[in-house]
Motif scaffolding. Sequence first.
Motif, PDB file in Angstrom:
ATOM      1  N   LYS A 146      -5.279  15.420 -34.540  1.00 38.62           N
ATOM      2  CA  LYS A 146      -4.813  14.476 -33.527  1.00 38.62           C
ATOM      3  C   LYS A 146      -5.443  14.743 -32.159  1.00 38.62           C
ATOM      4  O   LYS A 146      -6.011  13.848 -31.524  1.00 38.62           O
ATOM      5  CB  LYS A 146      -3.288  14.543 -33.415  1.00 38.62           C
ATOM      6  N   ILE A 147      -5.359  15.984 -31.693  1.00 38.64           N
ATOM      7  CA  ILE A 147      -5.849  16.253 -30.339  1.00 38.64           C
ATOM      8  C   ILE A 147      -7.376  16.242 -30.279  1.00 38.64           C
ATOM      9  O   ILE A 147      -7.956  15.954 -29.225  1.00 38.64           O
ATOM     10  CB  ILE A 147      -5.282  17.584 -29.801  1.00 38.64           C
ATOM     11  N   ALA A 148      -8.042  16.545 -31.404  1.00 39.46           N
ATOM     12  CA  ALA A 148      -9.503  16.504 -31.406  1.00 39.46           C
ATOM     13  C   ALA A 148     -10.016  15.074 -31.314  1.00 39.46           C
ATOM     14  O   ALA A 148     -11.119  14.845 -30.804  1.00 39.46           O
ATOM     15  CB  ALA A 148     -10.040  17.178 -32.667  1.00 39.46           C
ATOM     16  N   ASN A 149      -9.216  14.130 -31.788  1.00 38.48           N
ATOM     17  CA  ASN A 149      -9.665  12.738 -31.834  1.00 38.48           C
ATOM     18  C   ASN A 149      -8.876  11.824 -30.912  1.00 38.48           C
ATOM     19  O   ASN A 149      -8.961  10.600 -31.023  1.00 38.48           O
ATOM     20  CB  ASN A 149      -9.580  12.223 -33.280  1.00 38.48           C
ATOM     21  N   GLY A 150      -8.106  12.405 -29.998  1.00 38.81           N
ATOM     22  CA  GLY A 150      -7.433  11.629 -28.967  1.00 38.81           C
ATOM     23  C   GLY A 150      -6.303  10.754 -29.463  1.00 38.81           C
ATOM     24  O   GLY A 150      -6.017   9.715 -28.863  1.00 38.81           O
ATOM     25  N   ILE A 151      -5.666  11.127 -30.554  1.00 40.66           N
ATOM     26  CA  ILE A 151      -4.535  10.362 -31.077  1.00 40.66           C
ATOM     27  C   ILE A 151      -3.262  10.824 -30.361  1.00 40.66           C
ATOM     28  O   ILE A 151      -2.873  11.986 -30.443  1.00 40.66           O
ATOM     29  CB  ILE A 151      -4.397  10.557 -32.604  1.00 40.66           C
ATOM     30  N   THR A 152      -2.611   9.901 -29.661  1.00 41.13           N
ATOM     31  CA  THR A 152      -1.460  10.260 -28.821  1.00 41.13           C
ATOM     32  C   THR A 152      -0.208   9.528 -29.279  1.00 41.13           C
ATOM     33  O   THR A 152       0.512   8.932 -28.474  1.00 41.13           O
ATOM     34  CB  THR A 152      -1.758   9.940 -27.345  1.00 41.13           C
ATOM     35  N   ASP A 153       0.065   9.573 -30.595  1.00 37.82           N
ATOM     36  CA  ASP A 153       1.225   8.866 -31.127  1.00 37.82           C
ATOM     37  C   ASP A 153       2.488   9.713 -31.113  1.00 37.82           C
ATOM     38  O   ASP A 153       3.524   9.304 -31.625  1.00 37.82           O
ATOM     39  CB  ASP A 153       0.938   8.395 -32.553  1.00 37.82           C
ATOM     40  N   SER A 154       2.420  10.906 -30.529  1.00 35.11           N
ATOM     41  CA  SER A 154       3.602  11.755 -30.386  1.00 35.11           C
ATOM     42  C   SER A 154       3.601  12.334 -28.976  1.00 35.11           C
ATOM     43  O   SER A 154       2.540  12.448 -28.349  1.00 35.11           O
ATOM     44  CB  SER A 154       3.586  12.885 -31.418  1.00 35.11           C
ATOM     45  N   PRO A 155       4.771  12.691 -28.467  1.00 30.49           N
ATOM     46  CA  PRO A 155       4.805  13.257 -27.108  1.00 30.49           C
ATOM     47  C   PRO A 155       3.989  14.541 -26.981  1.00 30.49           C
ATOM     48  O   PRO A 155       3.349  14.774 -25.959  1.00 30.49           O
ATOM     49  CB  PRO A 155       6.292  13.504 -26.858  1.00 30.49           C
ATOM     50  N   ALA A 156       3.987  15.382 -28.035  1.00 32.69           N
ATOM     51  CA  ALA A 156       3.245  16.644 -27.960  1.00 32.69           C
ATOM     52  C   ALA A 156       1.738  16.395 -27.916  1.00 32.69           C
ATOM     53  O   ALA A 156       1.018  17.025 -27.129  1.00 32.69           O
ATOM     54  CB  ALA A 156       3.602  17.522 -29.153  1.00 32.69           C
ATOM     55  N   SER A 157       1.212  15.493 -28.748  1.00 32.41           N
ATOM     56  CA  SER A 157      -0.231  15.225 -28.731  1.00 32.41           C
ATOM     57  C   SER A 157      -0.632  14.524 -27.436  1.00 32.41           C
ATOM     58  O   SER A 157      -1.724  14.768 -26.903  1.00 32.41           O
ATOM     59  CB  SER A 157      -0.635  14.383 -29.945  1.00 32.41           C
ATOM     60  N   ALA A 158       0.248  13.675 -26.896  1.00 35.29           N
ATOM     61  CA  ALA A 158      -0.040  13.053 -25.601  1.00 35.29           C
ATOM     62  C   ALA A 158      -0.073  14.104 -24.496  1.00 35.29           C
ATOM     63  O   ALA A 158      -0.908  14.046 -23.581  1.00 35.29           O
ATOM     64  CB  ALA A 158       1.020  11.999 -25.288  1.00 35.29           C
ATOM     65  N   LEU A 159       0.832  15.072 -24.579  1.00 40.45           N
ATOM     66  CA  LEU A 159       0.883  16.136 -23.584  1.00 40.45           C
ATOM     67  C   LEU A 159      -0.421  16.931 -23.572  1.00 40.45           C
ATOM     68  O   LEU A 159      -1.006  17.163 -22.508  1.00 40.45           O
ATOM     69  CB  LEU A 159       2.061  17.070 -23.899  1.00 40.45           C
TER      70      LEU A 159
ATOM     71  N   GLU B  56     -14.531  22.484 -34.067  1.00 38.22           N
ATOM     72  CA  GLU B  56     -15.787  22.541 -33.319  1.00 38.22           C
ATOM     73  C   GLU B  56     -15.798  21.497 -32.213  1.00 38.22           C
ATOM     74  O   GLU B  56     -16.306  21.739 -31.111  1.00 38.22           O
ATOM     75  CB  GLU B  56     -16.970  22.335 -34.268  1.00 38.22           C
ATOM     76  N   LYS B  57     -15.234  20.338 -32.494  1.00 34.95           N
ATOM     77  CA  LYS B  57     -15.152  19.284 -31.467  1.00 34.95           C
ATOM     78  C   LYS B  57     -14.298  19.768 -30.282  1.00 34.95           C
ATOM     79  O   LYS B  57     -14.646  19.509 -29.112  1.00 34.95           O
ATOM     80  CB  LYS B  57     -14.543  18.018 -32.072  1.00 34.95           C
ATOM     81  N   LEU B  58     -13.223  20.478 -30.575  1.00 39.98           N
ATOM     82  CA  LEU B  58     -12.373  21.005 -29.505  1.00 39.98           C
ATOM     83  C   LEU B  58     -13.104  22.085 -28.713  1.00 39.98           C
ATOM     84  O   LEU B  58     -12.999  22.146 -27.483  1.00 39.98           O
ATOM     85  CB  LEU B  58     -11.082  21.557 -30.094  1.00 39.98           C
ATOM     86  N   ARG B  59     -13.847  22.950 -29.406  1.00 36.93           N
ATOM     87  CA  ARG B  59     -14.605  24.002 -28.702  1.00 36.93           C
ATOM     88  C   ARG B  59     -15.620  23.394 -27.745  1.00 36.93           C
ATOM     89  O   ARG B  59     -15.912  23.953 -26.689  1.00 36.93           O
ATOM     90  CB  ARG B  59     -15.291  24.916 -29.709  1.00 36.93           C
ATOM     91  N   ARG B  60     -16.192  22.250 -28.124  1.00 35.85           N
ATOM     92  CA  ARG B  60     -17.211  21.608 -27.284  1.00 35.85           C
ATOM     93  C   ARG B  60     -16.596  20.727 -26.204  1.00 35.85           C
ATOM     94  O   ARG B  60     -17.331  20.156 -25.385  1.00 35.85           O
ATOM     95  CB  ARG B  60     -18.149  20.762 -28.153  1.00 35.85           C
ATOM     96  N   ALA B  61     -15.274  20.600 -26.207  1.00 31.20           N
ATOM     97  CA  ALA B  61     -14.627  19.691 -25.257  1.00 31.20           C
ATOM     98  C   ALA B  61     -14.771  20.154 -23.820  1.00 31.20           C
ATOM     99  O   ALA B  61     -14.685  19.354 -22.880  1.00 31.20           O
ATOM    100  CB  ALA B  61     -13.151  19.535 -25.607  1.00 31.20           C
ATOM    101  N   GLY B  62     -14.985  21.453 -23.610  1.00 33.65           N
ATOM    102  CA  GLY B  62     -15.151  21.964 -22.258  1.00 33.65           C
ATOM    103  C   GLY B  62     -14.772  23.418 -22.156  1.00 33.65           C
ATOM    104  O   GLY B  62     -14.116  23.965 -23.052  1.00 33.65           O
TER     105      GLY B  62
END
Length: 293
Positions: A63-76, A108-114
């Motif tokens: 979810k967080i690697a692909n920007g899915i914000t369908d829950s309060p925790a992933s949106a946070l 790996e996508k998260l590691r490259r996020a910044g």
Amino acid sequence: ALRRLGADVTPWLTRGGSQFITPLALGWAAARECRTGFEADASHLAEGHGCIIAPASASFIAKIANGITDSPASALVTSYMGLRRPVIILPSMHDSLASAPQVQANLEKLRRAGPNVFVLGSRLEEGKHKVPEPAILADHCAHAYNSVLLKEKNADMNVLLTMGGTRAWIDDVRYIGNYSSGRLGTLIAEELHRLGLDVDVLAGAAEYLPRCHHTLTRCATNEDLSKESNRLMAKKTNAIIHAAAVLDFAPTQRLAGKTPSSTGKQTIELVATPKILASMEDAGLAKVAFKLE
């Protein structure tokens, strides 16, 4: 464990997490009410200095690697990533899930996020990626958070720390050595790790060893310690903390095999050993040494 390090903690609990722990238990641990859903005050948006996801399941990582914000925790978490504040992720799942190409790609996508995103190493046991002991996890979180701040300041971050006692061989089975508990070096190494520094530990014989560090290399003799010090200094070392109990005298020769106990009286000639700290010369290198007197 985070509060003991001085953190002010706001706990969030996902629907999956509520199958393992209750909001009340988390609230007691954090001394603050646990949040579980979307609220009118938009509490799902980043309010703190950093965010820790522990444990992070394969589903939540996706979810967080692909920007899915369908829950309060992933949106946070997405809000923290958008503000470039430290986001610390501890994967926790069965080894077969962790090895799946989709999960690896998401990590790996998260590691490259910044530079503000940290993926911590899990405790590998029984074919599972488990959560470390709470105090150890808190130390790693402190390291990740503070290293982000140091990198933003372009600060020096690499420390070489020696600790423990060294020995010299009399024959192939006997040696003489300096005693060291390792407690001093351990406390220093762990505190520097919490402060965000990358600590390379060279450890001789010791009862205590740091549980958190960048690397740890065992060095039995003065020669081992000198060799490994030179190897690390050839890389990028900004400071040296010399807390090892280095042997001052060594036998003039090492006898082959085991000297028979029937030999009776044995005389051993000792000579002074070279000072390792004196060989650690580098312009601009900070050095802190401890000496027992």
